[in-house]
Design an enzyme around this catalytic site. Structure first.
Site, PDB file in Angstrom:
ATOM      1  N   ARG A   1      56.684 -28.883  55.681  1.00 26.78           N
ATOM      2  CA  ARG A   1      56.077 -29.843  56.601  1.00 26.78           C
ATOM      3  C   ARG A   1      54.992 -30.683  55.940  1.00 26.78           C
ATOM      4  O   ARG A   1      54.664 -31.778  56.416  1.00 26.78           O
ATOM      5  CB  ARG A   1      55.516 -29.123  57.822  1.00 26.78           C
ATOM      6  CG  ARG A   1      54.279 -28.281  57.544  1.00 26.78           C
ATOM      7  CD  ARG A   1      53.843 -27.519  58.797  1.00 26.78           C
ATOM      8  NE  ARG A   1      52.551 -26.896  58.633  1.00 26.78           N
ATOM      9  CZ  ARG A   1      52.346 -25.713  58.050  1.00 26.78           C
ATOM     10  NH1 ARG A   1      53.360 -25.022  57.555  1.00 26.78           N
ATOM     11  NH2 ARG A   1      51.117 -25.210  57.966  1.00 26.78           N
ATOM     12  N   HIS A   2      54.447 -30.185  54.829  1.00 30.81           N
ATOM     13  CA  HIS A   2      53.377 -30.912  54.138  1.00 30.81           C
ATOM     14  C   HIS A   2      53.910 -32.107  53.350  1.00 30.81           C
ATOM     15  O   HIS A   2      53.175 -33.053  53.094  1.00 30.81           O
ATOM     16  CB  HIS A   2      52.608 -29.969  53.222  1.00 30.81           C
ATOM     17  CG  HIS A   2      52.069 -28.774  53.933  1.00 30.81           C
ATOM     18  ND1 HIS A   2      51.080 -28.860  54.884  1.00 30.81           N
ATOM     19  CD2 HIS A   2      52.409 -27.468  53.858  1.00 30.81           C
ATOM     20  CE1 HIS A   2      50.825 -27.652  55.365  1.00 30.81           C
ATOM     21  NE2 HIS A   2      51.625 -26.788  54.757  1.00 30.81           N
TER      22      HIS A   2
ATOM     23  N   ASP B   1      30.106 -37.513  35.526  1.00 26.86           N
ATOM     24  CA  ASP B   1      28.966 -38.386  35.302  1.00 26.86           C
ATOM     25  C   ASP B   1      27.860 -37.528  34.697  1.00 26.86           C
ATOM     26  O   ASP B   1      28.084 -36.349  34.370  1.00 26.86           O
ATOM     27  CB  ASP B   1      28.537 -39.083  36.600  1.00 26.86           C
ATOM     28  CG  ASP B   1      27.930 -38.154  37.642  1.00 26.86           C
ATOM     29  OD1 ASP B   1      27.880 -36.923  37.424  1.00 26.86           O
ATOM     30  OD2 ASP B   1      27.513 -38.668  38.699  1.00 26.86           O
ATOM     31  N   HIS B   2      26.684 -38.085  34.524  1.00 23.30           N
ATOM     32  CA  HIS B   2      25.577 -37.365  33.903  1.00 23.30           C
ATOM     33  C   HIS B   2      25.172 -36.122  34.703  1.00 23.30           C
ATOM     34  O   HIS B   2      24.868 -35.086  34.114  1.00 23.30           O
ATOM     35  CB  HIS B   2      24.372 -38.292  33.713  1.00 23.30           C
ATOM     36  CG  HIS B   2      23.948 -38.955  34.986  1.00 23.30           C
ATOM     37  ND1 HIS B   2      24.640 -40.028  35.542  1.00 23.30           N
ATOM     38  CD2 HIS B   2      22.920 -38.700  35.835  1.00 23.30           C
ATOM     39  CE1 HIS B   2      24.049 -40.391  36.664  1.00 23.30           C
ATOM     40  NE2 HIS B   2      23.000 -39.604  36.868  1.00 23.30           N
TER      41      HIS B   2
ATOM     42  N   CYS C   1      30.677 -34.563  39.593  1.00 23.34           N
ATOM     43  CA  CYS C   1      29.461 -35.364  39.736  1.00 23.34           C
ATOM     44  C   CYS C   1      28.440 -34.480  40.454  1.00 23.34           C
ATOM     45  O   CYS C   1      28.605 -33.260  40.487  1.00 23.34           O
ATOM     46  CB  CYS C   1      29.723 -36.674  40.474  1.00 23.34           C
ATOM     47  SG  CYS C   1      30.173 -36.553  42.223  1.00 23.34           S
TER      48      CYS C   1
ATOM     49  N   THR D   1      27.768 -34.122  43.712  1.00 24.78           N
ATOM     50  CA  THR D   1      28.317 -33.471  44.901  1.00 24.78           C
ATOM     51  C   THR D   1      29.837 -33.331  44.873  1.00 24.78           C
ATOM     52  O   THR D   1      30.406 -32.587  45.665  1.00 24.78           O
ATOM     53  CB  THR D   1      27.960 -34.253  46.176  1.00 24.78           C
ATOM     54  OG1 THR D   1      28.574 -35.553  46.094  1.00 24.78           O
ATOM     55  CG2 THR D   1      26.460 -34.367  46.362  1.00 24.78           C
TER      56      THR D   1
ATOM     57  N   HIS E   1      48.565 -27.289  50.487  1.00 28.81           N
ATOM     58  CA  HIS E   1      48.900 -28.166  51.605  1.00 28.81           C
ATOM     59  C   HIS E   1      48.808 -29.647  51.275  1.00 28.81           C
ATOM     60  O   HIS E   1      49.514 -30.458  51.881  1.00 28.81           O
ATOM     61  CB  HIS E   1      47.996 -27.883  52.806  1.00 28.81           C
ATOM     62  CG  HIS E   1      48.283 -26.574  53.459  1.00 28.81           C
ATOM     63  ND1 HIS E   1      47.718 -26.224  54.654  1.00 28.81           N
ATOM     64  CD2 HIS E   1      49.065 -25.520  53.093  1.00 28.81           C
ATOM     65  CE1 HIS E   1      48.144 -25.008  55.010  1.00 28.81           C
ATOM     66  NE2 HIS E   1      48.956 -24.562  54.064  1.00 28.81           N
TER      67      HIS E   1
END
Length: 143
Positions: A133-134, A9-10, A66, A68, A99
């Site tokens: 296991r993942h 985004d901006h 973005c 955050t 993982h």
């Protein structure tokens, strides 16, 4: 890996540009889905477009930026088969791939400095999914 799809985004535009330069230095093709200027846009639009591009097979790996990294990851994760991980350091980027078999690296331009973003990108591109296991845990995400 031949192509990485990227969008922001901006607020994420400056960091997206830094990531693009780094990918080009590595000889990796970049499919840039925008934005190209700092005109305000809604981050879900960029995230949905990128997630759809990955699901269409245009690339296996994406980078979303973005302010955050949280908003774009939430939006992208609404798509089946998409595993967007917000990463803010090398450890989280490594674990996202090893993982969680993440296929989108989400970062926040207001949270992650360019050097850290490039370090996250580096391990995200190099780290392989561990499987084992993942694998069953990842399968549960798509139910």
């Amino acid at each position: 890996m031949t192509t990485v799809v990227i969008a922001s985004d901006h607020a994420g535009l400056p960091l997206k540009r830094e990531v693009q330069v780094e990918l080009a230095k590595r000889g990796i093709d970049v499919l840039d889905l925008g934005v190209q200027d700092e005109t305000s846009v809604d981050y879900p639009d960029q995230a949905h477009t990128l997630a759809e591009a990955i699901n269409a097979g245009w690339a296996e790996i994406g980078v979303l930026v973005c302010g955050t990294g949280i908003g774009v990851s939430i939006a992208a994760n609404r798509h089946p088969g998409i595993r967007a991980a917000v990463c803010h350091d090398v450890y989280t980027a490594t674990m996202a791939r090893a993982h969680n078999n993440a296929n989108i690296l989400a970062m926040g331009a207001r949270v992650v400095d360019p050097a850290t973003a490039i370090a996250c990108l580096d391990v995200f591109l190099k780290t392989e999914f561990e499987g084992g296991r993942h694998t069953q845990r990842i399968a549960k995400l798509d139910r």
